[in-house]
Design an enzyme around this catalytic site. Structure first.
Site, PDB file in Angstrom:
ATOM      1  N   GLU A  44       0.679  -1.236   0.049  1.00 31.09           N
ATOM      2  CA  GLU A  44      -0.076  -0.092   0.168  1.00 31.09           C
ATOM      3  C   GLU A  44       0.827   1.316   0.066  1.00 31.09           C
ATOM      4  O   GLU A  44       1.874   1.404   0.904  1.00 31.09           O
ATOM      5  CB  GLU A  44      -0.982  -0.056   1.073  1.00 31.09           C
ATOM      6  N   SER A 141     -11.073   0.862  -5.948  1.00 28.15           N
ATOM      7  CA  SER A 141     -10.636   1.777  -7.355  1.00 28.15           C
ATOM      8  C   SER A 141     -11.920   1.892  -8.255  1.00 28.15           C
ATOM      9  O   SER A 141     -11.837   1.660  -9.410  1.00 28.15           O
ATOM     10  CB  SER A 141      -9.759   0.582  -8.030  1.00 28.15           C
ATOM     11  N   SER A 142     -12.971   2.651  -7.641  1.00 28.11           N
ATOM     12  CA  SER A 142     -14.060   2.824  -8.628  1.00 28.11           C
ATOM     13  C   SER A 142     -13.613   3.857  -9.594  1.00 28.11           C
ATOM     14  O   SER A 142     -13.863   3.737 -10.637  1.00 28.11           O
ATOM     15  CB  SER A 142     -15.396   3.144  -8.065  1.00 28.11           C
ATOM     16  N   ASP A 186      -3.841   0.762 -10.008  1.00 29.64           N
ATOM     17  CA  ASP A 186      -5.103   0.462 -10.226  1.00 29.64           C
ATOM     18  C   ASP A 186      -5.338   0.383 -11.749  1.00 29.64           C
ATOM     19  O   ASP A 186      -6.174  -0.476 -12.091  1.00 29.64           O
ATOM     20  CB  ASP A 186      -6.058   1.704  -9.890  1.00 29.64           C
TER      21      ASP A 186
HETATM   22  O1  A2G Z   1      -4.094   4.395  -3.465  1.00 27.30           O
HETATM   23  C1  A2G Z   1      -4.857   4.739  -4.726  1.00 27.30           C
HETATM   24  O2  A2G Z   1      -5.573   3.428  -5.003  1.00 27.30           O
HETATM   25  C2  A2G Z   1      -3.959   4.836  -5.937  1.00 27.30           C
HETATM   26  N1  A2G Z   1      -4.713   5.200  -7.212  1.00 27.30           N
HETATM   27  C3  A2G Z   1      -2.943   3.924  -6.170  1.00 27.30           C
HETATM   28  O3  A2G Z   1      -2.067   4.331  -7.297  1.00 27.30           O
HETATM   29  C4  A2G Z   1      -1.976   3.552  -4.727  1.00 27.30           C
HETATM   30  O4  A2G Z   1      -1.086   4.470  -4.624  1.00 27.30           O
HETATM   31  C5  A2G Z   1      -3.333   3.452  -3.732  1.00 27.30           C
HETATM   32  C6  A2G Z   1      -2.533   3.236  -2.138  1.00 27.30           C
HETATM   33  O5  A2G Z   1      -1.721   2.082  -2.343  1.00 27.30           O
HETATM   34  C7  A2G Z   1      -4.858   6.359  -7.669  1.00 27.30           C
HETATM   35  O6  A2G Z   1      -4.560   7.499  -7.143  1.00 27.30           O
HETATM   36  C8  A2G Z   1      -5.701   6.496  -9.101  1.00 27.30           C
END
Ligand code: A2G
Length: 454
Positions: A44, A141-142, A186
């Site tokens: 994450e 991830s909508s 995503d």
């Molecule tokens: O938080 C969001 O889902 C981010 N997606 C992804 O890239 C990642 O950082 C995640 C945390 O792990 C977007 O910003 C689209």
């Protein structure tokens, strides 16, 4: 393994969407696009630092029905009445308002990304009805599924074709128009997912490796029912900025030209160090107390103006304190946990479920204490999941609300669902009303696809 396939078997949701489309626009759709949401199993807030992550696509998706015409307009509608219709001219400059993250702006991100990639001056006219089953602002991830759906709709409507990797990269870049500085996890999993397997997503170059999940466990998603809209707040970008500054400070501490480094992974690569060594470097070089602007500028030898312009984003100009030690420690530690998770899945030791669960638990603790991207509701939910029989449980997605993902031994799953239902959902009328869409078992599905009408 093509992204385009004929729509073969009838499906209730597709037929319902077709009806809605015909009632709305008076013609039939000529194709559909499905783009799945995802759950991140581990890794994450490290994709934008250059590190690999480990998500799988989920059944919940964005589905769009589309017809192409010569109206010179792009007309958008949504099956959910809370999302208003929208119309834009095909020759207009596409404007995306990052201060007002409405649904159609996510769609326009995908349109604009494809338009720019091919230098299309006049886009094909089209009508489009969108139907979503991914709970919004919940870490599944909508938003990216909508961007990816729109990207694929625009490709197909304009008869342009590219590889899955290429369209994933375009969608990762164009979602930045909405203002959050995310990594590419995503959009990548949305296109590169395959049924039956989770994926290790690596960046630069982008690729997705199969990760075989243990047979004896299932993954359960649970929504804490607190919404978190990334684009409407600055929480997300604050972390991106802190990681960027930590990158520069570590590079500087090791005598490197810090202007060349933007991501924590780049420092590791340059130093040819292991993740363990990077963790030691953080302990040695970054203090635990938050950094002030003055201190950072002094160490880097830059002015306050350069600091604001080069290191901060539009929505983080107000920041005064930066927890560089904690954020960098999370990133390097989490990057190591992802690799460990993958190697356990590959080698399938007898205690693999125990080992994977432990890694997920450590990930949650790191997100909660070092990265501070959890919230009381998520912490409570994770605790309940563990007490209810999960071997591992953690927040998933950006955090500050949204979902947790738990790994549960297959034979315990019915008990688990009932226990979490009782302890987290049924005791609160608001949560109880949302329980059906909020607590479910999930298995890996395939990536985004165009479904052609015959
Ligand atoms: O938080 C969001 O889902 C981010 N997606 C992804 O890239 C990642 O950082 C995640 C945390 O792990 C977007 O910003 C689209």
């Amino acid at each position: 393994d093509s992204i385009r396939c004929p729509k073969t078997f009838p499906e209730e949701r597709l037929e319902a969407l077709k009806d809605t489309f015909e009632r709305k626009f008076g013609v039939s759709p000529i194709f559909y696009v499905r783009a799945p949401g995802r759950v991140n199993l581990i890794g994450e807030h490290i994709d934008y630092c250059g590190y690999s992550v480990l998500p799988m696509a989920i059944e919940q998706s964005i589905l769009a029905a589309v017809s192409v015409n010569s109206s010179g307009q792009i007309r958008l509608a949504n099956t959910d009445a809370q999302y208003q219709d929208y119309m834009v001219s095909c020759s207009a400059d596409i404007f995306i308002d990052r201060n007002n993250p409405k649904w159609h702006y996510y769609f326009l991100c995908g349109v604009k990304g494809v338009q720019e990639a091919f230098g299309i001056t006049e886009l094909a006219g089209m009508s489009c009805v969108v139907d979503g089953t991914i709970p919004p602002s919940s870490g599944l991830s909508s938003s990216s599924a909508l961007v990816c759906c729109a990207g694929l709709v625009t490709l197909e409507a304009n008869q342009k074709y590219m590889t899955k990797v290429a369209i994933a990269e375009i969608c990762a870049k164009c979602e930045l128009y909405i203002g959050t500085e995310g990594g590419g996890m995503d959009q990548s999993i949305c296109f590169l997912a395959e049924a039956g397997t989770a994926k290790l997503i690596e960046f630069q170059p982008l690729r997705a490796l199969d990760v075989k999940l243990p047979n004896g466990a299932v993954f359960v998603i649970s929504n804490c029912c607190l919404e978190m809209n990334k684009a409407a707040s600055s929480y997300f970008n604050i972390r991106v900025v802190e990681c960027r500054i930590a990158t520069k400070m570590l590079a500087k501490a090791r005598g490197l030209d810090f202007s060349r480094f933007l991501k924590l992974a780049q420092v590791q690569t340059e130093l040819k160090a292991s993740l363990k060594e990077m963790l030691l470097l953080v302990e040695e070089m970054l203090h635990v107390e938050p950094y002030s602007r003055e201190e950072i500028c002094k160490v880097l030898g830059i002015t306050m103006e350069q600091f604001s312009a080069d290191l901060l984003s539009d929505n983080t100009q107000h920041l005064t304190q930066f927890k560089l030690h904690q954020r960098a420690k999370h990133v390097y530690g989490e990057a190591a946990r992802v690799l460990h998770f993958k190697s356990v899945c590959d080698s399938e030791p007898a205690d693999s479920i125990q080992l994977l669960g432990e890694l997920m638990n450590q990930s949650h603790i790191s997100c909660r204490d070092l990265y501070e991207c959890s919230c009381p509701q998520l912490d409570q939910l994770v605790e309940i999941c563990l007490k209810s029989g999960a071997v591992g449980s953690r927040l998933t997605g950006a955090g500050w609300g949204g979902c947790a993902v738990s790994m549960v031994p297959r034979e315990r799953v019915e008990y688990f669902l009932q226990a979490v239902r009782d302890a987290y959902y049924l005791c609160d009328p608001l949560r109880a009303a949302m329980e059906k869409q909020s607590l479910f078992v999930s298995k890996p599905v395939g990536g985004a696809a165009v479904l052609l009408e015959h």
